[in-house]
Design a protein around this motif. Structure first.
Motif, PDB file in Angstrom:
ATOM      1  N   GLY A 136      -2.453  -3.121   2.343  1.00 34.30           N
ATOM      2  CA  GLY A 136      -1.921  -3.109   3.692  1.00 34.30           C
ATOM      3  C   GLY A 136      -0.583  -3.820   3.779  1.00 34.30           C
ATOM      4  O   GLY A 136       0.326  -3.385   4.504  1.00 34.30           O
ATOM      5  N   LEU A 137      -0.441  -4.913   3.042  1.00 40.49           N
ATOM      6  CA  LEU A 137       0.825  -5.654   3.056  1.00 40.49           C
ATOM      7  C   LEU A 137       1.961  -4.810   2.479  1.00 40.49           C
ATOM      8  O   LEU A 137       3.068  -4.792   3.017  1.00 40.49           O
ATOM      9  N   ALA A 138       1.681  -4.115   1.368  1.00 46.72           N
ATOM     10  CA  ALA A 138       2.704  -3.257   0.768  1.00 46.72           C
ATOM     11  C   ALA A 138       3.066  -2.107   1.713  1.00 46.72           C
ATOM     12  O   ALA A 138       4.242  -1.728   1.835  1.00 46.72           O
ATOM     13  N   THR A 139       2.061  -1.574   2.392  1.00 48.31           N
ATOM     14  CA  THR A 139       2.305  -0.513   3.375  1.00 48.31           C
ATOM     15  C   THR A 139       3.194  -1.027   4.495  1.00 48.31           C
ATOM     16  O   THR A 139       4.139  -0.352   4.934  1.00 48.31           O
ATOM     17  N   PHE A 140       2.916  -2.229   4.970  1.00 46.35           N
ATOM     18  CA  PHE A 140       3.703  -2.852   6.036  1.00 46.35           C
ATOM     19  C   PHE A 140       5.158  -3.049   5.594  1.00 46.35           C
ATOM     20  O   PHE A 140       6.094  -2.822   6.371  1.00 46.35           O
ATOM     21  N   GLU A 141       5.349  -3.459   4.347  1.00 47.15           N
ATOM     22  CA  GLU A 141       6.707  -3.663   3.840  1.00 47.15           C
ATOM     23  C   GLU A 141       7.500  -2.354   3.856  1.00 47.15           C
ATOM     24  O   GLU A 141       8.692  -2.345   4.185  1.00 47.15           O
ATOM     25  N   VAL A 142       6.835  -1.250   3.505  1.00 45.07           N
ATOM     26  CA  VAL A 142       7.519   0.043   3.543  1.00 45.07           C
ATOM     27  C   VAL A 142       7.879   0.407   4.978  1.00 45.07           C
ATOM     28  O   VAL A 142       8.980   0.915   5.250  1.00 45.07           O
ATOM     29  N   LEU A 143       6.986   0.145   5.916  1.00 43.88           N
ATOM     30  CA  LEU A 143       7.290   0.404   7.331  1.00 43.88           C
ATOM     31  C   LEU A 143       8.515  -0.384   7.769  1.00 43.88           C
ATOM     32  O   LEU A 143       9.366   0.122   8.512  1.00 43.88           O
TER      33      LEU A 143
END
Length: 206
Positions: free
Chosen positions: A68-75
């Protein structure tokens, strides 16, 4: 508000959990799109880059292969405006706090009360709706401020015509078209004719 109703994007790799939350929000009258991975969700997010429809994201902090953190960084890299609410286990609270400091909307620790989750999400939805309303109002005011000639150029742009065609149609020089085009983009706060057309359609501006 004429814009689309904000959606809730639920991103979690636990199928039972996704089903339960989808049912919960459906029962409260909210539109939910569920994703089983950060990869699947980001594919859709990338398609909307620069023309974001209103939405809120519920994001599980621990997922594979993309967390989820990596996904958030992409966002964040995509400059996505959607509020992100992390769903965390007890051992992940520190990570969630760090994410909030980086711009996440909030986090909620599992297990949580359904009403508490709905309240948090609805607070985020209100923020999105308020921002959408403000954007629509600003665009309408900008549209009203255009001169008669700028409106003519705008209509031509929305039909997909190039500067030379617009100049021929309106009996002006291409340089004059460029001047009006630049003024239109500045007043409307857009960077391209595609973005302009998206806003016009999204808010039903005429």
């Amino acid at each position: 508000m004429s814009a689309a109703t904000p959606a809730i994007h639920l991103v979690d790799d636990d199928a039972d959990f996704r089903d339960a939350l989808t049912w919960l929000f459906d029962s409260r009258g909210h539109q939910v799109q569920a994703w089983d991975s950060g990869e699947a969700f980001l594919a859709t997010a990338r398609e909307q880059a620069d023309r974001w429809s209103p939405a809120v994201v519920l994001l599980d902090i621990r997922m594979e292969p993309i967390s989820g953190l990596a996904t958030f960084e992409v966002l964040r890299e995509l400059s996505c405006p959607w509020p992100v609410l992390f769903l965390t286990g007890h051992g992940d609270v520190g990570m969630a706090v760090a994410a909030v400091k980086k711009g996440a909307w909030d986090f909620l620790e599992k297990p949580f009360q359904d009403n508490e989750l709905v309240d948090r999400v609805e607070a985020a939805l209100l923020t999105v709706q308020s921002e959408e309303t403000q954007l629509a109002q600003r665009l309408r005011q900008a549209l009203a401020s255009l001169s008669a000639r700028e409106r003519e150029v705008l209509d031509e742009l929305l039909q997909g015509h190039y500067n030379k065609n617009i100049a021929d149609h309106l009996g002006i020089t291409p340089r004059t078209v460029e001047f009006h085009r630049a003024n239109i983009f500045e007043k409307m706060g857009v960077g391209s004719a595609v973005e302009l057309a998206h806003h016009m359609g999204r808010f039903h501006l005429t």
